[in-house]
Write a protein that holds these residues in place. Sequence first.
Motif, mmCIF file in Angstrom:
data_model
loop_
_atom_site.group_PDB
_atom_site.id
_atom_site.type_symbol
_atom_site.label_atom_id
_atom_site.label_comp_id
_atom_site.label_asym_id
_atom_site.label_seq_id
_atom_site.Cartn_x
_atom_site.Cartn_y
_atom_site.Cartn_z
ATOM 1 N N ALA A 313 -8.777 1.722 16.761
ATOM 2 C CA ALA A 313 -8.660 0.505 15.961
ATOM 3 C C ALA A 313 -9.235 0.698 14.560
ATOM 4 O O ALA A 313 -8.687 0.200 13.574
ATOM 5 N N ASN A 314 -10.330 1.429 14.472
ATOM 6 C CA ASN A 314 -10.990 1.603 13.179
ATOM 7 C C ASN A 314 -10.244 2.541 12.251
ATOM 8 O O ASN A 314 -10.473 2.522 11.036
ATOM 9 N N TRP A 315 -9.359 3.355 12.797
ATOM 10 C CA TRP A 315 -8.602 4.250 11.909
ATOM 11 C C TRP A 315 -7.787 3.430 10.903
ATOM 12 O O TRP A 315 -7.869 3.653 9.694
ATOM 13 N N SER A 316 -7.009 2.481 11.392
ATOM 14 C CA SER A 316 -6.217 1.667 10.471
ATOM 15 C C SER A 316 -7.100 0.740 9.662
ATOM 16 O O SER A 316 -6.845 0.498 8.470
ATOM 17 N N TYR A 317 -8.178 0.222 10.270
ATOM 18 C CA TYR A 317 -9.056 -0.699 9.545
ATOM 19 C C TYR A 317 -9.700 0.000 8.349
ATOM 20 O O TYR A 317 -9.692 -0.525 7.227
ATOM 21 N N TYR A 318 -10.252 1.179 8.574
ATOM 22 C CA TYR A 318 -10.914 1.876 7.477
ATOM 23 C C TYR A 318 -9.916 2.445 6.477
ATOM 24 O O TYR A 318 -10.233 2.601 5.295
ATOM 25 N N THR A 319 -8.720 2.767 6.945
ATOM 26 C CA THR A 319 -7.688 3.201 6.002
ATOM 27 C C THR A 319 -7.406 2.112 4.978
ATOM 28 O O THR A 319 -7.364 2.365 3.761
ATOM 29 N N LEU A 320 -7.239 0.876 5.454
ATOM 30 C CA LEU A 320 -6.974 -0.232 4.538
ATOM 31 C C LEU A 320 -8.214 -0.584 3.719
ATOM 32 O O LEU A 320 -8.118 -0.877 2.521
ATOM 33 N N LEU A 321 -9.370 -0.556 4.355
ATOM 34 C CA LEU A 321 -10.591 -0.964 3.676
ATOM 35 C C LEU A 321 -10.888 -0.078 2.474
ATOM 36 O O LEU A 321 -11.283 -0.570 1.409
ATOM 37 N N THR A 322 -10.686 1.221 2.620
ATOM 38 C CA THR A 322 -11.062 2.142 1.557
ATOM 39 C C THR A 322 -9.909 2.497 0.621
ATOM 40 O O THR A 322 -10.145 2.844 -0.544
ATOM 41 N N SER A 323 -8.663 2.420 1.093
ATOM 42 C CA SER A 323 -7.557 2.977 0.316
ATOM 43 C C SER A 323 -6.512 1.969 -0.129
ATOM 44 O O SER A 323 -5.617 2.313 -0.914
ATOM 45 N N LEU A 324 -6.593 0.739 0.336
ATOM 46 C CA LEU A 324 -5.587 -0.253 -0.041
ATOM 47 C C LEU A 324 -5.536 -0.501 -1.549
ATOM 48 O O LEU A 324 -4.444 -0.591 -2.129
ATOM 49 N N PRO A 325 -6.685 -0.621 -2.246
ATOM 50 C CA PRO A 325 -6.596 -0.792 -3.704
ATOM 51 C C PRO A 325 -5.886 0.361 -4.399
ATOM 52 O O PRO A 325 -5.169 0.146 -5.385
ATOM 53 N N THR A 326 -6.082 1.580 -3.899
ATOM 54 C CA THR A 326 -5.395 2.728 -4.495
ATOM 55 C C THR A 326 -3.887 2.625 -4.282
ATOM 56 O O THR A 326 -3.085 2.924 -5.190
ATOM 57 N N TYR A 327 -3.455 2.200 -3.088
ATOM 58 C CA TYR A 327 -2.034 1.984 -2.810
ATOM 59 C C TYR A 327 -1.455 0.924 -3.742
ATOM 60 O O TYR A 327 -0.366 1.088 -4.305
ATOM 61 N N MET A 328 -2.187 -0.177 -3.917
ATOM 62 C CA MET A 328 -1.722 -1.238 -4.813
ATOM 63 C C MET A 328 -1.580 -0.740 -6.253
ATOM 64 O O MET A 328 -0.707 -1.178 -6.996
#
Length: 516
Positions: A313-328
């Motif tokens: 569960a934390n794999w996707s959670y931490y992926t978004l938490l740390t990298s979502l601004p970079t994707y945006m």
Amino acid sequence: MASSGGYSINSAQDEESDENTPLLTGNGQPAGPKAAPQCCSVRWNLAILMYFGLAVVYGLRVNLSVAMVAMVNNTYPQPSLNHTIGQECPVPIPSIDNSTQTPDQPDGIPQFAWDSETQGMLLGAFFFGYLLTQIPGGYLSGHFGGSLFLGGGVLVTAALTLLTPVAAEMGAYWLFALRALEGFGEGVTFPAMMAMWARWAPPLERTGLITISGAGASFGAFVAMPLTGYICHALGWPAVFYCCGGAGCVWAIFWFALVSDDPRTHPRISECERDYITQSIGPQAGAHGWSVPLLPMLLSVPLWAIIVTQMCANWSYYTLLTSLPTYMDTVLHFDLRQNSFLSSLPYLGSWLFSVLSGVVADILLEKELLSTTTVRKSFTVIGLLLPAAFLVAVGFSGCSGLLAVLFLTISSTLGGVGAAGVFINQIDIAPRYAGMLLGITNTFGTVPGVLAPIAVGYLTKDRSLLGWRNVFLVSAAVSACGALVFALFGSGKVQSWAVPTKTHAEEEESPCSSDP
């Protein structure tokens, strides 16, 4: 809020051990005192204070994710020429001057030439330290009480956050070390929280209290991301760390002034509420002592089910938490203020659903509709499989910012359902050792926090749509694996190795009870 009615037997809990729970008497009749009121109670005030504390904790954790966009001076590698133009997202004309360049910063604010791999390492640095203090923090909190460790963890992390601008100017290695130290300080907070609830949360209010206090994490991410973006734009990125660090120090003052480890020692709790809490929890509420059943823990299948599921569960959670601004920023080309606001939207839905899931779970248990095991499995499977489906949709949303944000928001919102599932299952299987178990499961669950940003940096080094699609597909697949593992091996039953020695002393009659 969870229902405040009296205790009742859960007829569906055939697999639960009656002698292992203080909810029931030997003849299967409701046991314990009548529930003390929830409104203005010390236990619910504690949940609210924890809520804001965890909001601060997550503000301290995610501030670098957004500030990174302003800290880096756009010396990324250019997209690979092997990708056709149709596979990459065009920069919107109105944003052509600010989407592809580093956001403007006030005069004198330094910026740095960090490539995507360096950024991934810096974003994952926090979790290197976070790994080290989970188990010691849970063990010591279970023995001494959690208030010192929770409050001290936030205070230490906040104080270190104030040094972030200095460390960044000294170099990436210094910033990496500082973020690792912040993780070291913050690692004790969640195990300490669970250790405190083992002493404070009556069993039929347990899910509501823990999920409401834990919802502060999603609220903190929701508030911190847009606020960080606006502070970066208006005052420069260093101000972000001064504001977040200051907020943590102020919260710590209230925490140490108002909180006690145990209901028995709280100076302002009513006798009614104190007896309701202590008698309903029973002997499970005591400190676990220096000796713990390590071998039975290591051989416990339900515990390993929690560990594996939380890692997934934390794999996707931490992926978004740390990298979502970079994707945006690099794919969808939102400017800094749009980026920070849209990156926060998924956490708003997650916050709402995590609170609601706790209330619903407590109702299902009190109304005798489902067993603890069924509740935990159902909420976990829903909270992992449905979000995984929408992460797949994000991967195929292409250059549509509207669809990407919509699917991400729905995915994280549905993920909030899992808050009433595997994430509080430690206190079900071993209330007496809940703090230490959470330390163990969080230690393993933090491994994705180290690996996910590095994997994202590797997969997206050419800033291509294909690379980001792979990021979301991998996250979805890992989440689905977690749902399968918990559905097969999870349990809500108190384990035999976690049952304390029974006391033969007669319990005092509660002044809340209506029985003579």
